[in-house]
Design an enzyme around this catalytic site. Structure first.
Site, mmCIF file in Angstrom:
data_model
loop_
_atom_site.group_PDB
_atom_site.id
_atom_site.type_symbol
_atom_site.label_atom_id
_atom_site.label_comp_id
_atom_site.label_asym_id
_atom_site.label_seq_id
_atom_site.Cartn_x
_atom_site.Cartn_y
_atom_site.Cartn_z
ATOM 1 N N TYR B 91 54.098 77.153 51.232
ATOM 2 C CA TYR B 91 55.331 77.567 50.555
ATOM 3 C C TYR B 91 55.235 77.214 49.077
ATOM 4 O O TYR B 91 54.609 76.219 48.705
ATOM 5 C CB TYR B 91 56.549 76.870 51.184
ATOM 6 C CG TYR B 91 56.918 77.428 52.546
ATOM 7 C CD1 TYR B 91 57.895 78.426 52.659
ATOM 8 C CD2 TYR B 91 56.303 76.994 53.698
ATOM 9 C CE1 TYR B 91 58.239 78.947 53.893
ATOM 10 C CE2 TYR B 91 56.638 77.509 54.942
ATOM 11 C CZ TYR B 91 57.609 78.488 55.038
ATOM 12 O OH TYR B 91 57.949 79.007 56.260
ATOM 13 N N GLU B 92 55.898 78.022 48.242
ATOM 14 C CA GLU B 92 55.750 77.836 46.793
ATOM 15 C C GLU B 92 56.404 76.546 46.307
ATOM 16 O O GLU B 92 56.176 76.126 45.175
ATOM 17 C CB GLU B 92 56.311 79.041 46.040
ATOM 18 C CG GLU B 92 57.804 79.241 46.227
ATOM 19 C CD GLU B 92 58.269 80.608 45.731
ATOM 20 O OE1 GLU B 92 57.429 81.485 45.484
ATOM 21 O OE2 GLU B 92 59.489 80.789 45.610
ATOM 22 N N SER B 93 57.216 75.924 47.151
ATOM 23 C CA SER B 93 57.774 74.626 46.781
ATOM 24 C C SER B 93 56.702 73.540 46.795
ATOM 25 O O SER B 93 56.988 72.398 46.435
ATOM 26 C CB SER B 93 58.924 74.259 47.718
ATOM 27 O OG SER B 93 58.559 74.463 49.060
#
Lengths: 269, 295
Positions: B91-93
């Site tokens: 995930y881009e987090s």
């Protein structure tokens, strides 16, 4: 050296009309309480910088605090639109909002350049996208070694960066962990740094996964438990997903929004 | 006082909702509960479930997936629960190898970090992991898509005299589509989403046709499938234009043509996707309700 201050005093001292302000936290550790203090103090004409404006900037934009927004994704995560952001951009309410719009990779690298005190960063990005046509902070640069054309993005150096963290010690050393986002870069890119924390401890217990901002990189620390709500601080609070859902109807209507701000921000201590 | 233009705002609203791939999936499910009968007793599903199950199947054989929130996240998590238990969700987090027990509302839900193999900063996830070409599949949603699988998630043209309708913006998509080995897309099929011409090119799929990705220096293969609630579109190897290759059970070809804003090309032989299995539906419903069907 960071001073331990009240949130009110820290905001009054560090955040001024017309400043460029980054309030970071990639979904986690978003400094909502500090944003509410900015609203209460009537600070205005800010350039707000943040990868994901989120509900925190929806509130600031809806109150007319910002004249310009620098960002890369402006939605209510998992819920839908940011209605105050859209109303400002589409209808100029309560005031027009200038945009400088990027991709996440571009924004992340702008902070890296800012923290490194370089004028720009390079990345393989924006290729074929219309985004560069609308931004004066995206250009291309030719690699002097390979001749490859790469995207260049201008550094972001906020006047003030505000973040929320799990803990600080009494000397103002700050420790945060979990999803650490771009907070280290945003803090080191800024002239002034304000950190709100869940807890102030005598001694920081070292954690292998933590980001530490030494006291000498931070200007003020304020003790604000639950200061990220409805975002969260891993190990202390959980993300209030129900609030993010509830924000949708609250923010759709201007009067409902203003009433919410009156009750929960302006008339709250 | 409310925002002006309530009627015309609806179009942007819906588009925006699609772009952000609302976690209101449940609402949609109840609204469109058009059960389909396969002959086996009482196996019914919604169009959204059909879409998500097929999107999950498209991840078969993949090792690593960069996951957009909403529909892509539902599909990628379902794949990990069914055919691809070792699928690494990114995930881009900043999470590598998240293993959530329920569908996250946002990419920042605590469970994504708590169950990850590693959590890294946002600059690191984009520079060292995505840009470096380490990720097999990028899985994206979209507000508007064109015949070359280019994506608009930035603004909607609302016509003369009207300001542009605002969508959320690019997020990670331009570089995900550029740098992953290949790209899967999942979105609901309508003339509003599948348009003749994009109002804005946020993210390049196949550009203006064959050779464009190479010319632009985009590393990966680009979009290989667009999975919708009606069927599956894939780019023609010669023209790079999306072609209807499969329809879902109960869907007709004219129905898909009608829901597409350009003159859709149809494959010589259009397949019909396999109906969802009991196991797939059970796993998907458990993810959505927060339970875990695995022992």
């Amino acid at each position: 050296m960071a001073d331990i201050r009240s949130l009110r005093d820290a905001v009054a001292e560090l955040v001024h009309d017309g400043d460029t302000v980054a309030m970071e936290g990639f979904t986690h550790l978003i400094p909502f309480a500090a944003a509410h203090e900015i609203i209460r103090q009537g600070i205005t004409d800010l350039t707000l910088v943040r990868m994901t404006p989120d509900v925190i900037y929806d509130q600031l934009i809806g109150m007319g605090v910002a004249r310009r927004l620098v960002f890369s994704w402006g939605g209510n995560p998992g819920v839908g639109s940011l209605h105050r952001f859209r109303d400002a951009v589409e209808n100029g309410w309560p005031r027009p909002l200038e945009l400088d719009e990027h991709s996440h990779a571009g924004m992340a690298n702008r902070y890296v350049a800012g923290a490194s005190r370089l004028p720009f960063a390079v990345l393989r990005g924006y290729r074929g996208s219309d985004l560069p046509e609308r931004s004066s902070t995206i250009a291309t640069v030719t690699c002097p070694f390979t001749g490859e054309e790469l995207a260049a993005v201008a550094a972001v150096n906020p006047d003030v960066t505000v973040i929320h963290a799990q803990r600080a010690d009494r000397r103002g050393n700050v420790q945060l962990w979990g999803l650490v986002g771009v907070q280290k870069e945003a803090a080191l890119a800024a002239d002034r740094v304000l950190v709100t924390v869940e807890e102030i401890v005598d001694e920081l217990e070292p954690r292998p996964d933590a980001v530490v901002l030494p006291s000498w990189t931070v200007h003020a620390v304020a003790h604000v438990p639950n200061g990220a709500h409805p975002s969260y601080a891993a190990g202390y609070t959980v993300r209030d997903n129900d609030f993010y859902q509830a924000w949708d109807p609250i923010s759709r209507d201007r009067e409902t929004f203003l009433a919410w701000i009156r009750e929960h921000v302006l008339e709250a201590p | 006082m409310t925002v002006n233009n309530t009627a015309t705002d609806t179009a942007t609203d819906t588009a925006t909702d699609t772009a952000t791939d609302t976690a209101t999936d449940t609402a949609t499910d109840t609204a469109t509960d058009t059960a389909t009968d396969t002959g086996s007793p009482a196996v019914t599903w919604t169009p959204d479930e059909l879409m998500t199950v097929n999107a999950a199947r498209a991840l078969s054989g993949s090792r690593t997936c960069f996951v957009g929130i909403g529909l892509p996240s539902a599909a990628a998590n379902l794949a990990r629960r069914t055919s691809e238990p070792d699928l690494v969700l990114i995930y881009e987090s900043g999470t590598l190898g998240s293993k959530p027990s329920r569908l996250p509302l946002s990419i920042g839900d605590g469970e994504l970090a708590a169950t990850a193999d590693a959590v890294v900063s946002v600059p690191e996830i984009f520079n060292y992991w995505l840009q470096a070409g380490r990720i097999d599949v990028g899985f994206l949603g979209a507000a508007q898509v064109d015949r070359f699988a280019n994506i608009n998630t930035t603004v909607i043209d609302r016509g003369p005299g009207r300001s542009e309708g605002r969508l959320p913006g690019a997020g990670g998509a331009p570089e995900i589509a550029a740098s992953c080995g290949k790209v899967l897309m999942v979105l609901r099929h309508s003339r509003r989403n599948f348009v003749e011409k994009l109002d804005f090119v946020t993210t390049v799929g196949h550009g203006s046709g064959p050779g464009d990705r190479a010319r632009l220096g985009l590393l990966g293969e680009g979009p290989v499938a667009v999975i919708t609630d009606l069927g599956v579109l894939r780019p023609d190897p010669e023209t790079a234009q999306l072609v209807l290759t499969e329809i879902h059970p109960g869907v007709t070809v004219p129905q898909v043509i009608e829901a597409t804003g350009w003159k859709l090309r149809i494959a010589d032989t259009v397949g019909v996707t396999e109906p969802p299995t009991q196991a797939e539906l059970a796993a998907l419903r458990a993810l959505k309700s927060g339970g875990d069907t695995r022992a």
